[in-house]
Write a protein that holds these residues in place. Structure first.
Motif, mmCIF file in Angstrom:
data_model
loop_
_atom_site.group_PDB
_atom_site.id
_atom_site.type_symbol
_atom_site.label_atom_id
_atom_site.label_comp_id
_atom_site.label_asym_id
_atom_site.label_seq_id
_atom_site.Cartn_x
_atom_site.Cartn_y
_atom_site.Cartn_z
ATOM 1 N N ALA A 69 7.745 27.497 -3.297
ATOM 2 C CA ALA A 69 6.934 26.468 -3.811
ATOM 3 C C ALA A 69 6.085 27.096 -4.949
ATOM 4 O O ALA A 69 5.698 26.435 -5.822
ATOM 5 N N GLN A 70 5.769 28.230 -4.907
ATOM 6 C CA GLN A 70 4.990 28.846 -5.756
ATOM 7 C C GLN A 70 5.734 29.121 -7.032
ATOM 8 O O GLN A 70 5.297 28.671 -8.281
ATOM 9 N N ARG A 71 7.122 29.423 -7.066
ATOM 10 C CA ARG A 71 7.922 29.552 -8.019
ATOM 11 C C ARG A 71 8.142 28.312 -8.890
ATOM 12 O O ARG A 71 8.324 28.242 -9.723
ATOM 13 N N ALA A 72 8.398 27.369 -7.843
ATOM 14 C CA ALA A 72 8.781 25.935 -8.358
ATOM 15 C C ALA A 72 7.512 25.491 -9.121
ATOM 16 O O ALA A 72 7.722 24.950 -10.203
ATOM 17 N N ALA A 73 6.413 25.788 -8.689
ATOM 18 C CA ALA A 73 5.090 25.098 -9.475
ATOM 19 C C ALA A 73 5.159 25.945 -10.918
ATOM 20 O O ALA A 73 4.709 24.991 -11.823
ATOM 21 N N PHE A 74 5.424 27.164 -10.756
ATOM 22 C CA PHE A 74 5.448 27.834 -12.013
ATOM 23 C C PHE A 74 6.550 27.369 -13.081
ATOM 24 O O PHE A 74 6.099 27.217 -14.153
ATOM 25 N N VAL A 75 7.732 27.166 -12.649
ATOM 26 C CA VAL A 75 8.766 26.884 -13.587
ATOM 27 C C VAL A 75 8.394 25.088 -13.900
ATOM 28 O O VAL A 75 8.725 25.154 -15.043
ATOM 29 N N ALA A 76 8.094 24.437 -13.077
ATOM 30 C CA ALA A 76 7.675 23.152 -13.396
ATOM 31 C C ALA A 76 6.438 23.093 -14.577
ATOM 32 O O ALA A 76 6.479 22.452 -15.446
ATOM 33 N N ASN A 77 5.543 23.925 -14.472
ATOM 34 C CA ASN A 77 4.370 24.080 -15.654
ATOM 35 C C ASN A 77 4.916 24.629 -16.910
ATOM 36 O O ASN A 77 4.872 24.003 -17.677
ATOM 37 N N GLU A 78 5.775 25.763 -16.678
ATOM 38 C CA GLU A 78 6.382 26.134 -18.087
ATOM 39 C C GLU A 78 7.385 25.167 -18.573
ATOM 40 O O GLU A 78 7.419 25.094 -19.687
ATOM 41 N N ALA A 79 8.138 24.612 -17.929
ATOM 42 C CA ALA A 79 9.054 23.490 -18.390
ATOM 43 C C ALA A 79 8.666 22.197 -18.753
ATOM 44 O O ALA A 79 9.374 21.196 -18.933
ATOM 45 N N HIS A 80 7.386 21.868 -18.201
ATOM 46 C CA HIS A 80 6.826 20.415 -18.461
ATOM 47 C C HIS A 80 7.559 19.441 -17.310
ATOM 48 O O HIS A 80 7.868 18.208 -17.812
ATOM 49 N N ILE A 81 8.056 19.870 -16.374
ATOM 50 C CA ILE A 81 8.456 18.970 -15.485
ATOM 51 C C ILE A 81 7.363 18.321 -14.392
ATOM 52 O O ILE A 81 6.670 19.294 -13.770
ATOM 53 N N HIS A 82 7.283 17.042 -14.518
ATOM 54 C CA HIS A 82 6.171 16.452 -13.769
ATOM 55 C C HIS A 82 6.221 16.400 -12.189
ATOM 56 O O HIS A 82 5.245 16.240 -11.579
#
Length: 318
Positions: A69-82
């Motif tokens: 979940a932590q990694r997913a949140a990081f990637v989502a923030n970097e890639a602007h995935i809402h």
């Protein structure tokens, strides 16, 4: 209707936006009747309408799931995935296509199968799977539902690998090729399936450049490094699975020796473009047999490395 001419094409492309969405070039026509999902055609219309600007990823990638979940949140923030979901099943009915990019190939079958059964276009990263039965099950599910299935290593789209294929064919026609070799990473102790992880790239470089008809594999393990010989009917290809940053291939012919570097820096962009094209046209980028054969080759490679004996590759599946 809007008409524009692409310089690389001989005929103009006619694009219709009103009432339907379609593209026509000469006798070739594709339209939204080829795809059960209107959203993908809306995406293509969006691309055409905004062709004068670079369209950021965040306008198309809408949902993300990750094991961490932590990694997913990081990637989502970097890639602007809402939207980040805690269960991939929450994507069902919400997306038109998915990309399964879990690092361990043994997880790919369970992750991809629900989407294929639902008729959702699915890309499965390399290695496609680590088990040929699971690989065949994914292909069967895609055929049954009509979902598009693609994936494996994007090294098969690498310009340098395609150069190697063409050069090999030319040398075969002009005196013949005695042997060949290349280097590519491969780790016996990778936490993501050992040799299956990077070996997925090597298997598809081999099948693209030299063909799928590998008969057997011999492997030697020294100081943790693997050197393998892939045997064809009239050719042996030596692969050094070395953890180095530069990759090269060599063809030893009766009339010349050709050495060429392999630059893989653009393969993900090329692979993604193939997937998008396949989704829009409902046509797999490659025959399904090209997804299955690398798994069989990897199975033989791993067996040879583990036993120290020649391992034979199972007969091809389609």
């Amino acid at each position: 209707m809007e008409t524009f001419t692409e310089p690389a094409l001989r005929e103009p492309i006619h694009i219709t936006f009103f009432g339907e969405f379609s593209l026509c070039a000469g006798k070739i026509r594709i339209d939204d009747s080829l795809n059960r999902s209107r959203k993908m055609w809306n995406m293509l219309a969006y691309l055409v309408a905004h062709r004068e600007r670079a369209i950021p990823q965040r306008e198309f990638v809408t949902m993300l799931w990750g094991e961490s979940a932590q990694r997913a949140a990081f990637v989502a923030n970097e890639a602007h995935i809402h939207t980040v979901v805690d269960d991939p099943a929450r994507m069902l009915g919400q997306v038109d296509a998915v990309m399964v990019v879990l690092r361990h190939g043994a997880q790919h079958h369970d992750a991809a199968l629900p989407f294929l059964r639902a008729g959702i276009s699915t890309w499965v990263d390399k290695p496609f799977t680590t088990d040929i039965g699971q690989a065949a099950a994914l292909v069967a599910a895609a055929r049954e539902s009509g979902a598009l299935l693609a994936g494996g290593s994007t090294c098969k789209y690498c310009p340098d690998v395609l150069w190697l294929r063409d050069k090999y064919r030319a040398m075969c026609a002009d005196g013949g090729v005695i042997s060949a070799g290349l280097n590519f990473p491969g780790e016996l102790d990778s936490p993501y399936g050992g040799l299956y992880f990077y070996g997925g790239h090597t298997a598809e470089i081999l099948t693209t450049a030299f063909g799928p008809d590998i008969i057997s594999v011999k492997a030697d393990v020294t100081a943790g490094n693997v050197i393998a010989v892939f045997k064809y009917a009239s050719l042996g290809v030596c692969v050094n699975f070395a953890e180095v940053s530069e990759f090269h291939a060599a063809l030893y012919g009766a009339k010349e020796v050709a050495v060429h570097s392999i630059d893989i820096s653009t393969i993900y962009r090329q692979g993604f473009a193939k997937f998008v094209q396949g989704v829009l046209t409902r046509t797999p980028p490659e025959p399904y047999g090209t997804l299955l054969r690398p798994v069989q080759i990897l199975n033989a490679l791993v067996e040879a490395a583990q036993t120290g004996r020649e391992a034979f590759v199972a007969p091809p599946l389609e």
